[in-house]
Design an enzyme around this catalytic site. Structure first.
Site, PDB file in Angstrom:
ATOM      1  N   SER A 175      49.960  -1.174  28.215  1.00 41.69           N
ATOM      2  CA  SER A 175      49.866  -2.532  28.157  1.00 41.69           C
ATOM      3  C   SER A 175      48.352  -2.633  28.584  1.00 41.69           C
ATOM      4  CB  SER A 175      50.718  -3.320  28.762  1.00 41.69           C
ATOM      5  OG  SER A 175      50.329  -4.771  29.219  1.00 41.69           O
ATOM      6  N   TYR A 230      55.542  -4.529  36.606  1.00 38.47           N
ATOM      7  CA  TYR A 230      55.273  -4.171  35.320  1.00 38.47           C
ATOM      8  C   TYR A 230      53.759  -3.403  35.130  1.00 38.47           C
ATOM      9  CZ  TYR A 230      54.477  -5.186  30.079  1.00 38.47           C
ATOM     10  OH  TYR A 230      54.441  -5.149  28.670  1.00 38.47           O
TER      11      TYR A 230
END
Length: 248
Positions: A142, A155
């Site tokens: 990401s 995350y």
């Protein structure tokens, strides 16, 4: 290098979002697609749609953070089509959580799915690939693994780990015929953002140089590029289809 149509692809998180779109995109190349998702019904639905388009596909449910489930997935792919030669390790989820309120269980679960899941899938795929001296692994990281994110420390930390894992694995196996890379998407219009507020989405879109979120099919095109002959020179890279949120 394996021709695109000769690959046997395993896609985790294939029941929706990037995984689903990539299953359809890679099926157009003629390769069989083995779909995995924690929601087996969704994985089976994706496989059925591939078959409706005259492609070859099968599916299984399971949890990528479970070593037993991951081994069962690759064994099922082997039984259906043969050993995996193209892995898209993509399964994941996102959730906001203020750092001081984040439980150990919440942190551990995020890391288990996003980072340990990639480790387990990459490791299981590698054995046959190294024996044959060829294969492709693409991990989903990401852009937040580069820049961090408010209320998403668990995350971002897991995704930063995926980037580091990808680089390290590429250093180990590139000379042995296995190409390892990652993608670092930005926010996209997929179900992974279903639990995120519309206010957050609108504010985030306004920050992006392109002024919009990505679409799952755009991410699938990046995966297909890395899997194909155009990606042959890439090793240990994290390509960023992220609307300009991170520029490297």
């Amino acid at each position: 290098m394996i021709e695109m149509q000769d690959h046997i692809a395993v896609i985790t998180g294939a029941g929706s979002g990037f995984g689903e779109a990539t299953a359809y995109r890679l099926a157009r190349e003629g390769m069989p697609i083995f779909c995995q998702d924690i929601n087996e019904e969704n994985a089976q639905r994706t496989a059925a749609k591939v078959r409706e388009g005259n492609g070859r596909a099968d599916a299984i449910g399971g949890d990528v953070s479970s070593e037993a489930d991951v081994k069962a997935m690759f064994a099922a792919c082997r039984n259906a089509f043969g050993d995996c030669t193209l892995l898209f390790a993509n399964a994941g989820y996102a959730r906001l959580s203020p750092f001081v309120e984040m439980s150990v269980e919440e942190f551990d679960r995020m890391v288990a799915v996003l980072l340990r899941g990639v480790f387990l899938c990459d490791r299981e795929a590698l054995g046959p690939m190294l024996e044959k001296g060829e294969g492709v692994i693409i991990n989903t990281a990401s852009q937040l693994g580069h820049k961090g994110a408010n209320e998403m420390a668990h995350y971002a930390a897991a995704k930063a780990g995926v980037i580091g894992l990808t680089k390290s694995l590429a250093l180990e196996v590139s000379s042995r015929g296995v190409r390892v890379n990652a993608i670092g998407p930005g926010p996209c219009n997929t179900p992974i953002l279903d639990d995120i507020s519309e206010e957050w989405k609108q504010a985030k879109a306004a920050e992006l140089p392109l002024g919009r979120f990505g679409e799952a099919w755009e991410i699938a095109e990046t995966v297909a590029f890395l899997a194909g002959p155009g990606g042959a020179i890439y090793a240990g890279q994290t390509l960023g289809p992220n609307s300009g949120d991170v520029m490297l």
